[in-house]
Design an enzyme around this catalytic site. Structure first.
Site, PDB file in Angstrom:
ATOM      1  N   ARG A  68      33.371  84.619  58.504  1.00 44.99           N
ATOM      2  CA  ARG A  68      33.501  83.245  58.020  1.00 44.99           C
ATOM      3  C   ARG A  68      34.277  83.185  56.712  1.00 44.99           C
ATOM      4  O   ARG A  68      35.097  82.304  56.526  1.00 44.99           O
ATOM      5  CB  ARG A  68      32.133  82.582  57.898  1.00 44.99           C
ATOM      6  N   GLU A 105      18.136  91.983  51.950  1.00 48.43           N
ATOM      7  CA  GLU A 105      16.719  91.644  52.003  1.00 48.43           C
ATOM      8  C   GLU A 105      15.965  92.606  52.918  1.00 48.43           C
ATOM      9  O   GLU A 105      14.795  92.865  52.750  1.00 48.43           O
ATOM     10  CB  GLU A 105      16.501  90.220  52.540  1.00 48.43           C
TER      11      GLU A 105
END
Length: 181
Positions: A68, A105
């Site tokens: 993206r 994460e």
């Protein structure tokens, strides 16, 4: 910046609750990419911001982990009449590279850039679609630092404010077109 133009972009971002995992509200730019007028407006807004902020930029660098950022960087660079530099997952670029490992994460990842992508002192703006926790953007900044480039700014379409990713960038200027809590 015209509120109408900003609204045209914001209206093409949709939210998907519980994606990719429960509790996450995913901000999807696919409708923005599908709408040529809205996408043109996005690039117009980013171009206007950069032209007003920086008299000289040598390169736009795009984070190409999920493509993206790669979709936004080249048209923006083309509008500005400058080159585009790839930052990719480790193992995706030919030739000598610099790489940096960073925490996600849920684990670790590595980014890399070709060693000759920029020269010392060149001025670079790093672009991506979204800033969440800031790990990927910080890694991209570290790559530029290793190549001795000057990062003028980190630029994203969407900032997820609650995750405080921009705080990790410390002294590096940061700009987001849209902000969500």
């Amino acid at each position: 910046m015209s509120e109408e133009r900003l609204r045209r972009v914001r209206d093409r971002v949709r939210a998907f609750p519980d994606f990719p995992v429960p509790g996450v509200l995913f901000r999807d730019i696919t409708p923005l990419l599908k709408d040529p007028a809205a996408f043109r407006t996005l690039i117009d807004l980013l171009e206007d911001h950069l032209r007003a902020s920086f008299p000289k930029i040598d390169f736009i660098a795009g984070e190409c982990l999920d493509s993206r950022g790669f979709l936004i960087g080249p048209p923006l660079a083309q509008r500005l009449g400058i080159g585009f530099v790839l930052i990719r997952k480790k193992g995706k670029l030919p030739g000598p590279t610099e790489s940096v490992s960073y925490a996600l994460e849920y684990g670790k990842a590595e980014l890399e850039i070709q060693s000759d992508a920029v020269e010392p002192g060149q001025k670079v703006v790093i672009v991506d679609d979204l800033l969440a926790t800031g790990g990927t953007m910080c890694a991209a900044c570290e790559l530029m630092k290793r190549l001795k480039a000057e990062v003028l700014e980190c630029l994203v379409i969407i900032e997820l404010k609650l995750l405080k990713g921009s705080e990790k960038l410390k002294s590096i200027p940061f700009y987001s077109l849209l902000q969500y809590d």
